[in-house]
Design a protein around this motif. Structure first.
Motif, mmCIF file in Angstrom:
data_model
loop_
_atom_site.group_PDB
_atom_site.id
_atom_site.type_symbol
_atom_site.label_atom_id
_atom_site.label_comp_id
_atom_site.label_asym_id
_atom_site.label_seq_id
_atom_site.Cartn_x
_atom_site.Cartn_y
_atom_site.Cartn_z
ATOM 1 N N ALA A 252 2.550 5.240 13.795
ATOM 2 C CA ALA A 252 3.642 4.976 12.746
ATOM 3 C C ALA A 252 4.527 3.565 12.886
ATOM 4 C CB ALA A 252 4.471 6.090 12.568
ATOM 5 N N GLU A 253 4.920 3.481 14.364
ATOM 6 C CA GLU A 253 5.671 2.416 14.737
ATOM 7 C C GLU A 253 5.013 1.157 14.538
ATOM 8 O OE1 GLU A 253 8.494 0.681 18.516
ATOM 9 O OE2 GLU A 253 7.806 2.613 18.357
ATOM 10 N N GLU B 174 3.082 10.531 9.124
ATOM 11 C CA GLU B 174 1.866 10.359 8.298
ATOM 12 C C GLU B 174 2.201 9.800 7.152
ATOM 13 O OE1 GLU B 174 -1.166 10.524 9.439
ATOM 14 O OE2 GLU B 174 -1.013 11.781 11.297
ATOM 15 N N ARG B 175 3.119 10.249 6.124
ATOM 16 C CA ARG B 175 3.460 9.732 4.753
ATOM 17 C C ARG B 175 4.030 8.252 4.985
ATOM 18 N NH1 ARG B 175 6.821 13.618 1.270
ATOM 19 N NH2 ARG B 175 5.701 12.464 -0.421
ATOM 20 N N LEU C 163 10.195 10.308 1.331
ATOM 21 C CA LEU C 163 10.395 10.430 3.128
ATOM 22 C C LEU C 163 11.455 11.357 3.259
ATOM 23 C CD1 LEU C 163 9.239 7.047 4.454
ATOM 24 C CD2 LEU C 163 7.821 9.092 4.400
ATOM 25 N N LEU C 164 12.387 11.225 2.636
ATOM 26 C CA LEU C 164 13.642 11.921 3.030
ATOM 27 C C LEU C 164 13.463 13.477 3.017
ATOM 28 C CD1 LEU C 164 16.678 11.587 3.686
ATOM 29 C CD2 LEU C 164 17.417 11.766 1.200
ATOM 30 N N GLY C 165 12.456 13.897 2.052
ATOM 31 C CA GLY C 165 12.092 15.213 1.856
ATOM 32 C C GLY C 165 11.232 15.832 2.842
ATOM 33 N N SER C 166 10.831 15.009 3.702
ATOM 34 C CA SER C 166 9.714 15.457 4.827
ATOM 35 C C SER C 166 10.192 16.775 5.236
ATOM 36 C CB SER C 166 9.314 14.311 5.636
ATOM 37 O OG SER C 166 8.832 13.309 5.251
ATOM 38 N N LEU D 273 12.398 4.321 11.773
ATOM 39 C CA LEU D 273 11.399 3.348 11.446
ATOM 40 C C LEU D 273 11.097 3.617 9.805
ATOM 41 C CD1 LEU D 273 8.458 4.663 13.910
ATOM 42 C CD2 LEU D 273 9.581 2.048 13.446
ATOM 43 N N ALA D 274 11.529 4.922 9.377
ATOM 44 C CA ALA D 274 11.407 5.076 7.755
ATOM 45 C C ALA D 274 12.390 4.185 7.250
ATOM 46 C CB ALA D 274 11.790 6.774 7.464
#
Length: 209
Positions: A123-124, A184-185, A173-176, A159-160
């Motif tokens: 992801a990074e 992954e998203r 993403l905030l709702g992960s 990172l998000a």
């Protein structure tokens, strides 16, 4: 549930990310005075329809608690620096008089396990690669070499926060519900943004601060 003063914005505040506000409306001056008389915290939520100024906006149902780190009073406004913290779900909006308030419930924090090292690294790499690509077409607020927290959960959120993706993607993403889901998203959204750049061979519109 807790009751929080709420600041609706046109952007998503991600945990661990900085927030700078210029407060000038009387209702938000009143909000800030009450916040600083208490625990220096308020909620931030994304506006679904409407604008940040004047009221009458429609808001999404998930947000982030912001903690005030410092402020400066100017002649006609107050400059505030805060940091994103806990995630919250809005259970019920209260009367906007004298300022927006809501009953909120905290979202459970994400947890780390050592088997996530590889997906975190992927992801990074994905985020930094997208930052490099996007910077060729538009001004991006974050460097390809941006320093991240040593804490793996906080760095995942960062990172998000620095990824040059669309606002609604960041809100998703905030709702992960788990760290693997977040990572992954995030990779998926970065891949979509990268593909868009390459297909259009032109500027990528980034609608976040």
């Amino acid at each position: 549930m807790a009751t929080l003063p709420m600041f609706p914005l046109g952007s998503v505040l991600i945990p661990g990310m900085p927030l700078t506000l210029r407060i000038f409306e009387p209702r938000y001056r009143a909000l800030f005075a009450d916040v600083m008389a208490g625990d220096a915290e308020f909620g931030v939520v994304l506006i679904e329809r409407g604008t940040e100024v004047g009221g009458g906006d429609q808001r999404f149902s998930r947000g982030t608690v912001a903690h005030v780190r410092g402020y400066r009073e100017l002649e006609s406004s107050i400059m505030v620096v805060a940091t994103g913290g806990r995630r919250i779900d809005i259970e019920r909006w209260l009367d906007d008089d004298p300022y927006p308030r809501a009953e909120v419930r905290e979202i459970a924090p994400l947890t780390w396990s050592d088997d996530l090292v590889d997906v975190h690294r992927r992801a990074e790499r994905c985020v930094r690669r997208l930052l490099a690509t996007a910077s060729e077409y538009v001004d991006v607020p974050w460097s390809v070499d941006e320093q991240l927290s040593d804490d793996p959960i906080m760095s995942a959120w960062q990172l998000a926060g620095i990824a040059p993706i669309q606002t609604l993607d960041r809100y998703a993403l905030l709702g992960s519900t788990s760290l693997p889901e977040l990572l992954e998203r995030l990779q998926g959204f970065c891949a979509e943004a990268d593909e868009l750049i390459r297909l259009t061979a032109g500027p990528l519109e980034i609608d976040d601060d």
